[in-house]
Design an enzyme around this catalytic site. Structure first.
Site, mmCIF file in Angstrom:
data_model
loop_
_atom_site.group_PDB
_atom_site.id
_atom_site.type_symbol
_atom_site.label_atom_id
_atom_site.label_comp_id
_atom_site.label_asym_id
_atom_site.label_seq_id
_atom_site.Cartn_x
_atom_site.Cartn_y
_atom_site.Cartn_z
ATOM 1 N N HIS A 88 -2.687 7.908 6.647
ATOM 2 C CA HIS A 88 -1.686 8.781 6.010
ATOM 3 C C HIS A 88 -2.337 10.059 5.473
ATOM 4 O O HIS A 88 -1.756 11.143 5.562
ATOM 5 C CB HIS A 88 -1.008 8.062 4.838
ATOM 6 C CG HIS A 88 0.094 7.135 5.232
ATOM 7 N ND1 HIS A 88 1.244 7.563 5.855
ATOM 8 C CD2 HIS A 88 0.244 5.800 5.046
ATOM 9 C CE1 HIS A 88 2.056 6.521 6.052
ATOM 10 N NE2 HIS A 88 1.463 5.438 5.572
ATOM 11 N N GLY A 116 0.837 -1.197 0.000
ATOM 12 C CA GLY A 116 0.000 0.000 0.000
ATOM 13 C C GLY A 116 0.867 1.240 0.000
ATOM 14 O O GLY A 116 1.951 1.248 0.588
ATOM 15 N N HIS A 122 -4.867 1.824 7.265
ATOM 16 C CA HIS A 122 -3.496 2.341 7.405
ATOM 17 C C HIS A 122 -3.249 3.475 6.399
ATOM 18 O O HIS A 122 -2.727 4.535 6.763
ATOM 19 C CB HIS A 122 -2.504 1.184 7.197
ATOM 20 C CG HIS A 122 -1.064 1.575 7.181
ATOM 21 N ND1 HIS A 122 -0.163 1.165 8.140
ATOM 22 C CD2 HIS A 122 -0.334 2.321 6.305
ATOM 23 C CE1 HIS A 122 1.034 1.661 7.865
ATOM 24 N NE2 HIS A 122 0.957 2.364 6.744
ATOM 25 N N GLU A 123 -3.647 3.253 5.137
ATOM 26 C CA GLU A 123 -3.401 4.270 4.092
ATOM 27 C C GLU A 123 -4.289 5.495 4.313
ATOM 28 O O GLU A 123 -3.858 6.627 4.056
ATOM 29 C CB GLU A 123 -3.617 3.680 2.695
ATOM 30 C CG GLU A 123 -2.772 2.457 2.361
ATOM 31 C CD GLU A 123 -1.294 2.598 2.645
ATOM 32 O OE1 GLU A 123 -0.782 3.744 2.648
ATOM 33 O OE2 GLU A 123 -0.639 1.571 2.907
ATOM 34 N N CYS A 159 5.541 0.056 7.287
ATOM 35 C CA CYS A 159 5.206 1.220 6.460
ATOM 36 C C CYS A 159 6.443 1.603 5.675
ATOM 37 O O CYS A 159 7.546 1.639 6.225
ATOM 38 C CB CYS A 159 4.771 2.378 7.358
ATOM 39 S SG CYS A 159 4.330 3.873 6.453
ATOM 40 N N LEU A 160 6.260 1.906 4.399
ATOM 41 C CA LEU A 160 7.394 2.323 3.568
ATOM 42 C C LEU A 160 8.019 3.616 4.073
ATOM 43 O O LEU A 160 9.177 3.891 3.787
ATOM 44 C CB LEU A 160 6.951 2.481 2.105
ATOM 45 C CG LEU A 160 6.629 1.150 1.417
ATOM 46 C CD1 LEU A 160 6.008 1.383 0.045
ATOM 47 C CD2 LEU A 160 7.898 0.312 1.286
ATOM 48 N N GLN A 184 2.625 9.966 1.092
ATOM 49 C CA GLN A 184 3.982 9.423 1.245
ATOM 50 C C GLN A 184 4.915 9.845 0.114
ATOM 51 O O GLN A 184 6.135 9.756 0.257
ATOM 52 C CB GLN A 184 3.939 7.895 1.327
ATOM 53 C CG GLN A 184 3.240 7.373 2.570
ATOM 54 C CD GLN A 184 3.155 5.867 2.550
ATOM 55 O OE1 GLN A 184 2.200 5.304 2.020
ATOM 56 N NE2 GLN A 184 4.146 5.188 3.104
HETATM 57 C C1 QAP Z 1 0.820 -0.775 4.994
HETATM 58 O O1 QAP Z 1 2.975 -1.216 4.195
HETATM 59 C C2 QAP Z 1 0.429 -2.040 5.683
HETATM 60 O O2 QAP Z 1 9.600 -1.627 6.755
HETATM 61 C C3 QAP Z 1 1.656 -0.996 3.750
HETATM 62 O O3 QAP Z 1 11.655 -2.149 5.090
HETATM 63 C C4 QAP Z 1 1.370 -2.829 6.352
HETATM 64 O O4 QAP Z 1 3.670 -1.857 2.171
HETATM 65 C C5 QAP Z 1 -0.857 -2.436 5.688
HETATM 66 C C6 QAP Z 1 7.731 -2.186 3.685
HETATM 67 C C7 QAP Z 1 0.986 -3.991 6.968
HETATM 68 C C8 QAP Z 1 -1.241 -3.602 6.303
HETATM 69 C C9 QAP Z 1 -0.317 -4.392 6.940
HETATM 70 C C10 QAP Z 1 8.022 -1.905 4.999
HETATM 71 C C11 QAP Z 1 8.778 -2.466 2.823
HETATM 72 C C12 QAP Z 1 6.360 -2.159 3.165
HETATM 73 C C13 QAP Z 1 9.329 -1.905 5.456
HETATM 74 C C14 QAP Z 1 3.933 -1.640 3.330
HETATM 75 C C15 QAP Z 1 10.384 -2.186 4.584
HETATM 76 C C16 QAP Z 1 10.106 -2.462 3.272
HETATM 77 C C17 QAP Z 1 5.289 -1.739 3.890
HETATM 78 CO CO CO Z 2 2.283 3.554 5.593
#
Ligand code: QAP
Ligand code: CO
Length: 171
Positions: A140, A49, A136-137, A94-95, A54
């Site tokens: 943001h 996501g 989550h999004e 989270c990215l 972001q």
């Molecule tokens: C949000 O998160 C989310 O730490 C999206 O080093 C997360 O795409 C929604 C990511 C979990 C529901 C459940 C995170 C990539 C990606 C990192 C992501 C990383 C590399 C996170």
């Molecule tokens: Co995020």
């Protein structure tokens, strides 16, 4: 297509409250290209996501693909949660907060109203990971991050860990 730079915590720009998208603009080439660039950026990360906030675009939309095969791209423009039920705990990342993961409690099941990438109004009932990701999004878009659900002490530890990661990456 282009990869977009992702803002990282504690960048104050991540605290900006995003404004609604004019639905008439959705089908314009510039907006469609931005959506494609956001998908490319998310897939490359890789992530499931990415909210416009972001990538320093403070408008209310996000891209999501929770499929294993990365073949289920979803766009949510001007999303609104109109119904919710139950709770679930999921370990989120989270990215914008790389390398940090923490349990967050959110609604288990939501109904979300939004505009899709063709400019059409939609309503979707979601549960499980998709429901977590939408919530989550949407946070943001209101300038909120998953680390805001942690205690101030834990959030400070996250800030220090990210600063250290960046120092080591630069060294
Ligand atoms: C949000 O998160 C989310 O730490 C999206 O080093 C997360 O795409 C929604 C990511 C979990 C529901 C459940 C995170 C990539 C990606 C990192 C992501 C990383 C590399 C996170
Ligand atoms: Co995020």
């Amino acid at each position: 297509m282009a990869l977009l730079p992702i803002l990282e915590f504690p960048d104050p720009r991540l605290r900006t409250k995003a404004v609604p998208v004019d639905p008439a603009r959705v089908t314009e080439p510039a907006f469609q290209t931005l959506l494609d660039d956001m998908f490319e950026t998310m897939y490359e990360a890789p992530g499931i996501g990415l909210a416009a906030s972001q990538v320093d675009v403070h408008q209310r939309f996000m891209v999501i693909d929770i499929s294993e095969e990365k073949n289920d791209p979803r766009v949510f423009i001007n999303p609104e949660i109109v119904d919710r039920a139950g709770d679930q705990v999921y370990q989120e990342g989270c990215l914008s907060v790389p390398g940090i993961y923490a349990d967050v409690t959110r609604s288990n099941e939501i109904t979300v109203r939004f505009v899709d990438r063709r400019g059409q109004a939609q309503e979707l009932r979601a549960d499980g990971l998709l429901a977590v990701c939408i919530q989550h999004e949407m946070d943001h878009l209101d300038g909120k991050l998953f680390v805001d659900y942690l205690s101030p002490l834990k959030r400070e530890m996250v800030r220090k860990k990210l600063a250290k990661q960046r120092r080591q990456a630069a060294a």
